[in-house]
Design an enzyme around this catalytic site. Structure first.
Site, PDB file in Angstrom:
ATOM      1  N   ILE A 132       0.837  -1.203   0.000  1.00  0.00           N
ATOM      2  CA  ILE A 132       0.000   0.000   0.000  1.00  0.00           C
ATOM      3  C   ILE A 132       0.865   1.242   0.000  1.00  0.00           C
ATOM      4  O   ILE A 132       1.981   1.245   0.501  1.00  0.00           O
ATOM      5  CB  ILE A 132      -0.986   0.061   1.193  1.00  0.00           C
ATOM      6  CG1 ILE A 132      -0.456  -0.682   2.401  1.00  0.00           C
ATOM      7  CG2 ILE A 132      -2.346  -0.461   0.796  1.00  0.00           C
ATOM      8  CD1 ILE A 132      -1.428  -0.664   3.556  1.00  0.00           C
ATOM      9  N   LYS A 156      -1.386  -0.603  11.506  1.00  0.00           N
ATOM     10  CA  LYS A 156      -0.397  -1.155  10.582  1.00  0.00           C
ATOM     11  C   LYS A 156       0.602  -1.934  11.430  1.00  0.00           C
ATOM     12  O   LYS A 156       1.465  -1.355  12.096  1.00  0.00           O
ATOM     13  CB  LYS A 156       0.293  -0.057   9.780  1.00  0.00           C
ATOM     14  CG  LYS A 156       1.236  -0.624   8.729  1.00  0.00           C
ATOM     15  CD  LYS A 156       1.651   0.414   7.721  1.00  0.00           C
ATOM     16  CE  LYS A 156       2.351  -0.198   6.513  1.00  0.00           C
ATOM     17  NZ  LYS A 156       3.555  -0.935   6.820  1.00  0.00           N
TER      18      LYS A 156
HETATM   19  S1  IVH Z   1      -3.503  -4.172   3.697  1.00  0.00           S
HETATM   20  C1  IVH Z   1      -3.865  -4.348  -0.796  1.00  0.00           C
HETATM   21  N1  IVH Z   1      -3.572  -3.850   6.304  1.00  0.00           N
HETATM   22  O1  IVH Z   1       1.871  -3.393   5.351  1.00  0.00           O
HETATM   23  C2  IVH Z   1      -3.599  -3.999   0.617  1.00  0.00           C
HETATM   24  N2  IVH Z   1      -1.459  -4.217   5.280  1.00  0.00           N
HETATM   25  O2  IVH Z   1       2.417  -2.374   2.194  1.00  0.00           O
HETATM   26  C3  IVH Z   1      -2.734  -4.993   1.275  1.00  0.00           C
HETATM   27  N3  IVH Z   1       0.403  -4.322   6.895  1.00  0.00           N
HETATM   28  O3  IVH Z   1       3.485  -5.755   3.823  1.00  0.00           O
HETATM   29  C4  IVH Z   1      -2.237  -4.651   2.615  1.00  0.00           C
HETATM   30  N4  IVH Z   1      -0.796  -3.982   8.707  1.00  0.00           N
HETATM   31  O4  IVH Z   1       2.046  -6.759   5.577  1.00  0.00           O
HETATM   32  C5  IVH Z   1      -2.788  -4.069   5.221  1.00  0.00           C
HETATM   33  N5  IVH Z   1      -3.783  -3.565   8.597  1.00  0.00           N
HETATM   34  C6  IVH Z   1      -3.025  -3.790   7.525  1.00  0.00           C
HETATM   35  C7  IVH Z   1      -1.642  -3.969   7.641  1.00  0.00           C
HETATM   36  C8  IVH Z   1      -0.885  -4.169   6.485  1.00  0.00           C
HETATM   37  C9  IVH Z   1       0.408  -4.203   8.226  1.00  0.00           C
HETATM   38  C10 IVH Z   1       1.604  -4.523   6.060  1.00  0.00           C
HETATM   39  C11 IVH Z   1       1.463  -5.619   5.062  1.00  0.00           C
HETATM   40  C12 IVH Z   1       2.225  -5.153   3.863  1.00  0.00           C
HETATM   41  C13 IVH Z   1       2.390  -3.707   4.100  1.00  0.00           C
HETATM   42  C14 IVH Z   1       1.598  -2.960   3.080  1.00  0.00           C
END
Ligand code: IVH
Length: 682
Positions: free
Chosen positions: A90, A128
């Site tokens: 993201i 996050k």
């Molecule tokens: S959503 C298409 N939600 O952050 C969206 N990612 O760049 C996919 N991460 O490596 C990700 N907490 O592992 C999402 N609540 C959360 C998150 C999360 C941590 C990490 C994920 C990814 C990075 C996104």
């Protein structure tokens, strides 16, 4: 026989299925909901019952059996897995102020073609997590594969390792779809990380840098047995491929559905309206960031409606409907200006790096602990070094690593001082210990409060009314610096302290006067010599008779005392070798502290000194306790278990495993008669 009786007896397959269902249920209560319904021992019992059935009927073993969480095989390498749906990342909003949330909302509104007068967009706001992204593939409710994100297209198969994580269900609850891929983050809780590092430190082994790296390393282990020893956790936050399931309308609804499947979903989330809702969430989580049990590096906002998400779609590799909004980093680079050594209340010396001020984890940090000499050496932190400092939660800031390529020329290795930086007494590190300690316990400014409290306690010299608060006041007001000052202060000095009535001041003086008449063991214990507890103080007093004899005894002479080993002997010697400690003792005597002294104890012959016995079984004549006393009177030690160090095992009737162990180790075995003969001839 009635058919009912047949029905009452379940087949092994039915019993196994029943046990698995029970274990799934209880694992969820325990790991995910943190609300167990049965004691651990009961869980273990069910688990062992299932293990027994599976051992007897290997054909009944299933991949979702709770018994399969441990014991996978060691791999040569991780196998690549192509993701059915790419794992995207993201966009990150680096503006850590409210502006970050507003910019995202403005973008979403523009792309949806909303006018200013249109209502606010609804968002799902969540944390996050700072760990490693994982894709969990469930087919018909059973976990069949777990893979890392890798480059987003292809990750690595880490199924065996992921199975060891208790929070991740091996089978989903309820009506499971044909295929559902759950995406989320594997992470390590801060307290679990600290405990792991504490264990490493105790073992004198390398400590881990931060929870994220440790979690990522554990997930990518080739030996699942190692992963099983790392305390990992998981939060679900999204989906990959789905077949045979109707999606909810919103992201928040999806998270609810995942929780209902038995997956851990973080409770710190909300549905927020427009930019204002996002800003409020960002601020609310910032305020509680330190209190969370795990690291986060920001929050994530997602457009709540899945229909709107589809409409917004993707921009190359990032969704337009989500953004990460960061917080200030918990790790920063800075330089080491000096390495100071601080002395704690108990005399423990701690090296502390003085740092060029740096803003990390939301505070300005100027100090970071290096724990002890081993750790400072292992990390090889030197003055002038550029280092990574970490401050997360309420944990004290730490230097986690050095950047060796930035080391200035001529930077020298850190060594612990041999004297206490506060009082100048010898600082020693005992064998088998990691910490250096100041040996000037009675004189050292850093240890004043501790020394007085120890001396005044009931089991020592017993000064009634001299507790924590009063000692704090006396030391802070500089009325008392060392123990003899207690006996020198007058009524005025005491009565002048905050909230001290004249009457209670007089009571304290009376208690001090009374305490002057004490006993040698109490006085000796009260000095707070390391490793000299009440029992040892009594032994020493009995053996030597007078304080002077103890103060002047050589290590060899001290070793002659029952139960005094090299550690205690050395500790006594070092303590009384500090001129300052002796001076304090003399002054206490000059103040009128006194006790009865006697002649050294008549030393009974100790023919069995240095020999270790173990007693087992029932003896014909003697009770076990009597035999023990006779042996101890002859100087022998009586231990509870047999080892290579045991000299004799005395075995009576119905001697059990101890006798077997003795035979196995080739330890001499006597019966009661043999023991009595040994005692009479010795
Ligand atoms: S959503 C298409 N939600 O952050 C969206 N990612 O760049 C996919 N991460 O490596 C990700 N907490 O592992 C999402 N609540 C959360 C998150 C999360 C941590 C990490 C994920 C990814 C990075 C996104």
């Amino acid at each position: 026989m009635t058919p009912d009786l047949f029905a009452a007896e379940p087949t092994p397959a039915e019993r196994a299925a029943e046990l698995r269902a029970q274990l799934h249920h209880h694992a969820h209560r325990y790991y995910v909901l943190d609300a167990p319904e049965i004691p651990d021992a009961e869980y273990d019992r069910l688990f062992q019952a299932l293990q027994a059935i599976e051992a007897a009927h290997p054909e009944l073993l299933t991949t979702d059996s709770p018994t399969q969480r441990v014991g996978g095989k060691i791999l040569d390498g991780l196998v690549p897995v192509r993701h059915a749906v790419p794992m995207l990342s993201i966009q990150t909003e680096t503006d850590t102020t409210a502006g970050g949330a507003e910019a995202f909302d403005a973008r979403v509104r523009r792309e949806l073609g909303l006018a200013e007068t249109d209502p606010a967009v609804e968002y799902a706001a969540e944390l996050k997590f700072d760990g490693l992204a994982i894709n969990l593939r469930y087919e018909h409710g059973v976990l069949v594969q777990a893979a890392t994100r890798g480059d987003g297209e292809t990750g690595e198969d880490v199924t065996q390792n992921i199975r060891t994580i208790g929070q991740i269900p091996l089978r989903l609850n309820g009506e499971a779809p044909a295929v559902i891929e759950v995406r989320g983050e594997v992470y390590m809780r801060r307290d679990d990380f600290e405990k792991l590092n504490e264990r490493q430190r105790e073992k004198g082994e390398k400590t881990y840098i931060n929870p994220r790296n440790t979690a990522a390393g554990a997930v990518r282990q080739l030996d699942p047995a190692i992963t099983a020893q790392r305390p990992l956790s998981f939060f679900a936050y999204g989906l990959g491929e789905v077949r045979g399931w109707t999606l909810p309308d919103t992201h928040s609804g999806l998270l609810d559905a995942l929780a209902a499947f038995g997956l851990p979903v973080c409770v710190d989330r909300c549905v927020a309206q427009g930019a204002a809702g996002l800003v409020a969430f960002h601020a609310q989580i910032a305020a509680k960031r330190d209190a969370l049990p795990f690291d986060i590096d920001g929050v994530v906002y997602k457009v709540n409606s899945l229909a709107l998400q589809r409409e917004l779609g993707f921009k190359t590799r990032e969704p337009r409907w989500a953004v990460a909004h960061k917080y200030p980093a918990q790790e920063q680079l800075t330089t080491v200006l000096a390495i100071d050594v601080q002395v704690g209340r108990t005399g423990k010396l701690t090296p502390v790096a003085k740092l060029a001020p740096v803003f990390v984890g939301n505070v300005t940090v100027t100090n970071a602990t290096l724990h002890n000499e081993n750790e400072a050496r292992r990390k090889d932190v030197r003055v002038g070094d550029t280092v990574i400092v970490r401050r997360a939660g309420d944990v004290i800031p730490e230097v986690v690593a050095v950047l060796p390529e930035k080391r200035p020329e001529g930077a020298t290795v850190f060594t612990m001082p041999h004297t206490c930086p506060v009082c100048g007494s010898a600082a020693v590190r005992e064998e088998g210990e990691v910490d250096h300690r100041c040996t000037g316990g009675l004189f050292c400014g850093a240890q004043r409060k501790q020394a007085i409290l120890h001396y005044a306690q009931r089991r020592a010299v017993d000064i009634e009314g001299l507790g924590d608060k009063l000692v704090e006041q006396l030391v802070d007001a500089d009325v008392v610096k060392t123990l003899p000052d207690l006996y020198r202060m007058g009524l005025m000095a005491l009565a002048n302290l905050d909230r001290m009535a004249e009457k209670s001041a007089q009571n304290v003086l009376d208690a001090l006067e009374k305490s002057k008449h004490t006993t040698l063991p109490r006085f000796l214990f009260g000095l707070g010599i390391r490793h000299v507890g009440e029992a040892t103080a009594k032994d020493l007093a009995r053996h030597f008779g007078s304080l002077d004899a103890i103060m002047d005894a050589s290590e060899e002479q001290l070793l002659e005392v029952n139960d005094v080993g090299p550690t205690v002997a050395q500790s006594l010697r070092t303590f009384f070798d500090q001129p300052h400690n002796r001076e304090v003792v003399e002054q206490l005597r000059a103040c009128g502290v006194h006790w009865e002294e006697g002649a050294p104890a008549e030393r009974a012959a100790q023919p069995l000194a240095g020999k270790t016995f173990v007693l087992t079984g029932t003896f014909p004549k003697l009770k076990r306790e009597e035999a023990k006393e006779m042996l101890e009177a002859a100087g022998a030690k009586v231990a509870g278990s047999v080892s290579k160090k045991t000299d004799y095992v005395v075995a009576g009737e119905e001697a059990g495993s101890k006798l077997d162990k003795a035979r196995e180790l080739g330890v001499a075995v006597l019966d009661e008669t043999g023991m009595l003969a040994l005692l009479s001839t010795a």
